[in-house]
Scaffold this motif. Structure first.
Motif, PDB file in Angstrom:
ATOM      1  N   GLY A  35      -0.868  -7.610   5.835  1.00 18.85           N
ATOM      2  CA  GLY A  35      -0.943  -6.914   5.340  1.00 18.85           C
ATOM      3  C   GLY A  35      -1.784  -6.494   4.037  1.00 18.85           C
ATOM      4  O   GLY A  35      -2.309  -7.521   3.355  1.00 18.85           O
ATOM      5  N   ARG A  36      -2.253  -5.837   3.779  1.00 22.84           N
ATOM      6  CA  ARG A  36      -3.072  -5.402   2.136  1.00 22.84           C
ATOM      7  C   ARG A  36      -2.165  -4.908   1.061  1.00 22.84           C
ATOM      8  O   ARG A  36      -1.377  -4.785   1.724  1.00 22.84           O
ATOM      9  N   GLU A  37      -2.441  -5.654  -0.426  1.00 24.25           N
ATOM     10  CA  GLU A  37      -2.282  -5.626  -1.427  1.00 24.25           C
ATOM     11  C   GLU A  37      -2.187  -4.193  -1.535  1.00 24.25           C
ATOM     12  O   GLU A  37      -1.599  -3.519  -2.626  1.00 24.25           O
ATOM     13  N   ARG A  38      -2.987  -3.417  -1.548  1.00 25.12           N
ATOM     14  CA  ARG A  38      -4.137  -1.714  -1.257  1.00 25.12           C
ATOM     15  C   ARG A  38      -3.885  -1.320  -0.021  1.00 25.12           C
ATOM     16  O   ARG A  38      -4.350  -1.574   0.375  1.00 25.12           O
ATOM     17  N   CYS A  39      -3.684   0.191  -1.229  1.00 30.26           N
ATOM     18  CA  CYS A  39      -3.848   1.552   0.203  1.00 30.26           C
ATOM     19  C   CYS A  39      -5.215   1.442   0.521  1.00 30.26           C
ATOM     20  O   CYS A  39      -5.814   1.471  -1.191  1.00 30.26           O
ATOM     21  N   GLU A  40      -5.761   1.743   1.731  1.00 28.75           N
ATOM     22  CA  GLU A  40      -6.601   1.879   2.297  1.00 28.75           C
ATOM     23  C   GLU A  40      -7.278   3.059   1.568  1.00 28.75           C
ATOM     24  O   GLU A  40      -8.437   3.556   1.302  1.00 28.75           O
ATOM     25  N   ALA A  41      -6.286   4.086   1.833  1.00 29.18           N
ATOM     26  CA  ALA A  41      -6.797   5.878   1.532  1.00 29.18           C
ATOM     27  C   ALA A  41      -6.942   5.921  -0.361  1.00 29.18           C
ATOM     28  O   ALA A  41      -7.716   7.005  -0.638  1.00 29.18           O
ATOM     29  N   CYS A  42      -5.822   5.251  -1.102  1.00 26.27           N
ATOM     30  CA  CYS A  42      -5.388   5.722  -2.245  1.00 26.27           C
ATOM     31  C   CYS A  42      -5.687   4.751  -3.563  1.00 26.27           C
ATOM     32  O   CYS A  42      -5.438   4.927  -4.614  1.00 26.27           O
ATOM     33  N   ASP A  43      -5.511   3.646  -2.980  1.00 27.74           N
ATOM     34  CA  ASP A  43      -6.110   2.513  -3.917  1.00 27.74           C
ATOM     35  C   ASP A  43      -4.483   2.183  -4.241  1.00 27.74           C
ATOM     36  O   ASP A  43      -5.184   1.132  -5.454  1.00 27.74           O
TER      37      ASP A  43
END
Length: 88
Positions: A35-43
């Motif tokens: 998974g990503r460590e930061r949100c794609e939408a709001c960072d």
């Protein structure tokens, strides 16, 4: 019950095919991998517990909820055509 030209079990076969298609569609939408460590939408930072619980996570909880609500509102399911709604 008379089914016309349909063979025995044709209705059940159609139901089974519909369910199989829905399950296959849901499985294709599941993400895989890290998974990503930061949100794609709001960072925003995505907590480690969420990344471990949801493989391939790309959105924080708030953004995921917003996306789910948007998809549900536009799902296109015609509830007025169901037998249950006609019986009421």
């Amino acid at each position: 019950m008379a089914t016309g030209w349909a063979g025995d079990g044709a209705v059940q076969d159609q139901i089974d095919a519909t369910v199989d298609d829905a399950v296959a569609r849901a499985r294709r939408q599941l993400r895989q991998g890290p998974g990503r460590e930061r949100c794609e939408a709001c960072d925003a930072v995505i907590p480690l517990a969420r990344r471990e619980a949801v493989p391939g996570v790309r959105l924080c909880v708030a953004c995921q909820q917003a996306q789910d609500e948007d998809e549900q509102a536009h799902s296109g399911y015609n509830r007025r055509g169901s037998k249950d709604s006609q019986l009421r």
